[in-house]
Design an enzyme around this catalytic site. Structure first.
Site, mmCIF file in Angstrom:
data_model
loop_
_atom_site.group_PDB
_atom_site.id
_atom_site.type_symbol
_atom_site.label_atom_id
_atom_site.label_comp_id
_atom_site.label_asym_id
_atom_site.label_seq_id
_atom_site.Cartn_x
_atom_site.Cartn_y
_atom_site.Cartn_z
ATOM 1 N N LEU A 198 0.828 -1.207 0.000
ATOM 2 C CA LEU A 198 0.000 0.000 0.000
ATOM 3 C C LEU A 198 0.865 1.261 0.000
ATOM 4 C CD1 LEU A 198 -2.868 1.360 0.433
ATOM 5 C CD2 LEU A 198 -2.417 1.198 2.889
ATOM 6 N N GLU A 251 3.534 4.235 -0.321
ATOM 7 C CA GLU A 251 4.410 4.751 -1.389
ATOM 8 C C GLU A 251 5.254 5.880 -0.822
ATOM 9 O OE1 GLU A 251 1.990 5.932 -4.695
ATOM 10 O OE2 GLU A 251 1.347 3.863 -5.084
ATOM 11 N N GLY A 257 1.975 7.719 2.603
ATOM 12 C CA GLY A 257 2.197 7.003 3.856
ATOM 13 C C GLY A 257 0.956 7.141 4.707
ATOM 14 N N GLU A 264 1.528 0.461 10.506
ATOM 15 C CA GLU A 264 0.058 0.225 10.512
ATOM 16 C C GLU A 264 -0.682 1.482 10.962
ATOM 17 O OE1 GLU A 264 0.020 -2.228 8.976
ATOM 18 O OE2 GLU A 264 0.764 -4.066 9.889
HETATM 19 N N1 COS Z 1 -13.162 0.752 6.807
HETATM 20 C C1 COS Z 1 -13.894 0.887 5.688
HETATM 21 N N2 COS Z 1 -13.933 2.026 4.971
HETATM 22 C C2 COS Z 1 -13.189 3.063 5.414
HETATM 23 C C3 COS Z 1 -12.408 2.982 6.579
HETATM 24 C C4 COS Z 1 -12.418 1.760 7.294
HETATM 25 N N3 COS Z 1 -11.700 1.595 8.409
HETATM 26 N N4 COS Z 1 -11.769 4.157 6.765
HETATM 27 C C5 COS Z 1 -12.141 4.958 5.763
HETATM 28 N N5 COS Z 1 -13.002 4.286 4.943
HETATM 29 C C6 COS Z 1 -13.672 4.804 3.753
HETATM 30 C C7 COS Z 1 -14.553 5.985 4.124
HETATM 31 O O1 COS Z 1 -15.829 5.552 4.519
HETATM 32 C C8 COS Z 1 -14.609 6.753 2.842
HETATM 33 O O2 COS Z 1 -15.541 6.151 1.972
HETATM 34 P P1 COS Z 1 -16.526 7.053 1.022
HETATM 35 O O3 COS Z 1 -15.576 7.767 0.071
HETATM 36 O O4 COS Z 1 -17.381 6.028 0.354
HETATM 37 O O5 COS Z 1 -17.235 7.981 1.951
HETATM 38 C C9 COS Z 1 -13.224 6.541 2.250
HETATM 39 O O6 COS Z 1 -12.720 5.326 2.834
HETATM 40 C C10 COS Z 1 -12.276 7.673 2.551
HETATM 41 O O7 COS Z 1 -12.259 7.867 3.960
HETATM 42 P P2 COS Z 1 -11.539 9.113 4.625
HETATM 43 O O8 COS Z 1 -12.034 10.369 3.977
HETATM 44 O O9 COS Z 1 -11.646 8.983 6.109
HETATM 45 O O10 COS Z 1 -10.022 8.850 4.162
HETATM 46 P P3 COS Z 1 -8.744 9.768 4.260
HETATM 47 O O11 COS Z 1 -8.083 9.794 2.961
HETATM 48 O O12 COS Z 1 -9.068 11.042 4.973
HETATM 49 O O13 COS Z 1 -7.754 8.877 5.193
HETATM 50 C C11 COS Z 1 -6.770 7.967 7.167
HETATM 51 C C12 COS Z 1 -8.015 8.553 6.462
HETATM 52 C C13 COS Z 1 -5.709 9.006 7.511
HETATM 53 C C14 COS Z 1 -7.343 7.417 8.454
HETATM 54 C C15 COS Z 1 -6.168 6.839 6.309
HETATM 55 O O14 COS Z 1 -5.541 7.341 5.149
HETATM 56 C C16 COS Z 1 -5.142 6.006 7.068
HETATM 57 O O15 COS Z 1 -5.508 5.129 7.848
HETATM 58 N N6 COS Z 1 -3.846 6.269 6.837
HETATM 59 C C17 COS Z 1 -2.780 5.505 7.411
HETATM 60 C C18 COS Z 1 -2.445 4.347 6.544
HETATM 61 C C19 COS Z 1 -1.678 3.341 7.287
HETATM 62 O O16 COS Z 1 -2.046 2.897 8.368
HETATM 63 N N7 COS Z 1 -0.600 2.891 6.702
HETATM 64 C C20 COS Z 1 0.206 1.905 7.342
HETATM 65 C C21 COS Z 1 0.999 1.169 6.379
HETATM 66 S S1 COS Z 1 0.136 -0.049 5.541
HETATM 67 S S2 COS Z 1 1.015 -1.681 6.221
#
Ligand code: COS
Length: 380
Positions: free
Chosen positions: A124, A126, A130, A363
């Protein structure tokens, strides 16, 4: 002290009492080598059924619950935190396949991942995506019945050695849909290059990779789930993975506490064991209280997951609290041990301290967990 909330947890702890010391010993040897994936530890735990622990039984997994899994990861991390990652990453990478792939894909990718024959990766992050995970630059264009993938991924656990990766990217088609989607990419696909990120502070032998995709062609049938649903799949996967990091953190925190108690009872200063000093007692009390709270928050999130109800909030809270508790406990353990903690040949505290730090970063950083928690409370 451990905090079982279900009878199902104790057999997991008993099993780990048998194999934990071996993992600890193998890990200590790997930790002193240049960063390289610990195939021997991976195969050892895979042989015990721990790599596919939660994967469905009908696909070769153990069919275990989220609570048993959290207990397993906590216990492995108690002995050797990188080994808990070696067990967890395949389950993280396979989670979106189990939930969203078609039957043919599940049958192809899950059994060899559950047995440890294949090493999967969840691709996921890049260089510029992040915490802002939706900001994907990796792109798949359509060429007949193939996708052609171009882009770069970074900080991908086990990506350097993966046999296949679940790659999140934007699919660009004639109708300009460019929402994030998930594509299954074989590790040996021409144009798919991998490297190990070197000189990691800790968790050195559960390696982290950098991936490059240069005109990588895969059949369109490798699309996993629906076009445009990839971000949701990734977020759902991370909800579950955060319980794993909370459990891992709890295990590290508990070990730091136990080592500190042992040391404080034997180390003499000012004519008595340092455990008699109130300064040390307060540290032990604070550590023990945080371990208790981290355990219970982690098990609560796992129980909600097992019950099939929403658990994203509780997973984020458990991950935030437990990872910061682990930082606190490892730091206090270092303080209690003094020079004997700082020098690796005397105790495991030096390694534990290095292994712990990433739990507040991967995460989702502590700041991302706070975003998720606040969004849950402020919604509506
Ligand atoms: N489960 C299901 N859907 C989700 C969700 C979840 N936990 N979190 C967000 N979504 C959905 C939202 O409902 C929204 O859907 P709609 O467009 O249909 O309304 C969409 O995804 C976008 O949600 P949101 O606007 O909250 O997303 P953002 O881009 O603002 O990002 C964060 C939110 C910062 C919380 C997210 O990008 C994140 O968790 N980032 C960290 C990533 C991470 O943990 N990386 C670790 C490395 S991977 S090993």
């Amino acid at each position: 002290m451990v905090y079982n909330v279900s009878d199902a947890q104790q057999p997991v702890r008993d099993m780990m009492k048998e194999i934990g010391p071996k993992l600890e010993e193998m890990g200590r040897v790997h930790d002193r080598q240049p960063d390289a994936f610990a195939h021997d530890i991976f195969q050892f735990i895979a042989g015990k059924g721990l790599v596919g622990y939660t994967m469905p039984k009908e696909l070769g997994g153990g069919g275990r619950t989220g609570l048993e899994y959290a207990t397993l990861i906590e216990e492995i991390a108690y002995y050797d935190a990188p080994s808990s990652l070696l067990a967890a990453v395949s389950q993280l990478a396979c989670d979106p396949i189990i939930h969203h792939a078609n039957d043919e894909q599940k049958k192809k990718y899950i059994p060899p991942s559950a047995s440890g024959k294949w090493i999967p990766a969840f691709a996921l992050t890049e260089p510029n995506a992040g915490s802002d995970a939706a900001n994907q630059s990796t792109v798949a264009t359509v060429d007949g019945d193939h996708f052609v993938i171009n882009g770069e991924k970074i900080f991908i656990m086990h990506g350097d050695v993966c046999d296949f990766a679940v790659v999140f990217c934007k699919i660009q088609e004639g109708d300009s849909r460019d929402k994030v989607s998930a594509i299954l990419v074989p590790g040996d696909a021409p144009g798919f290059k991998k490297a190990t990120l070197m000189q990691k502070m800790g968790m050195k032998y559960a390696t982290t990779g950098r991936l490059w995709f240069s005109n990588v062609r895969v059949p369109k049938s490798n699309l996993m789930g629906e076009v445009g649903k990839g971000f949701k799949y990734a977020m759902q996967t991370l909800d579950g993975a955060r319980i794993g990091i909370a459990a891992q953190s709890t295990g590290m925190a508990r070990r730091a506490l136990d080592e500190s108690i042992k040391y404080a009872k034997t180390r003499q200063a000012f004519g008595a064991p340092i455990a008699k000093l109130q300064a040390i007692q307060w540290m032990i009390a604070d550590m023990a209280t945080k371990v208790a709270a981290a355990s219970l928050m982690t098990y609560k999130a796992a129980q909600l997951q097992d019950a099939g109800t929403k658990f994203g909030l509780e997973a984020a809270q458990a991950k935030l609290f437990a990872s910061e508790a682990a930082n606190f406990c490892c730091d206090r353990a270092m303080q209690i041990h003094g020079g004997y903690g700082y020098i690796g040949e005397f105790s495991m505290i030096e390694k534990l301290y290095r292994d712990q730090r990433v739990s507040e970063i991967y995460e989702g950083t502590s700041e991302v967990q706070r975003l998720v928690i606040a969004a849950n409370y402020l919604r509506g």
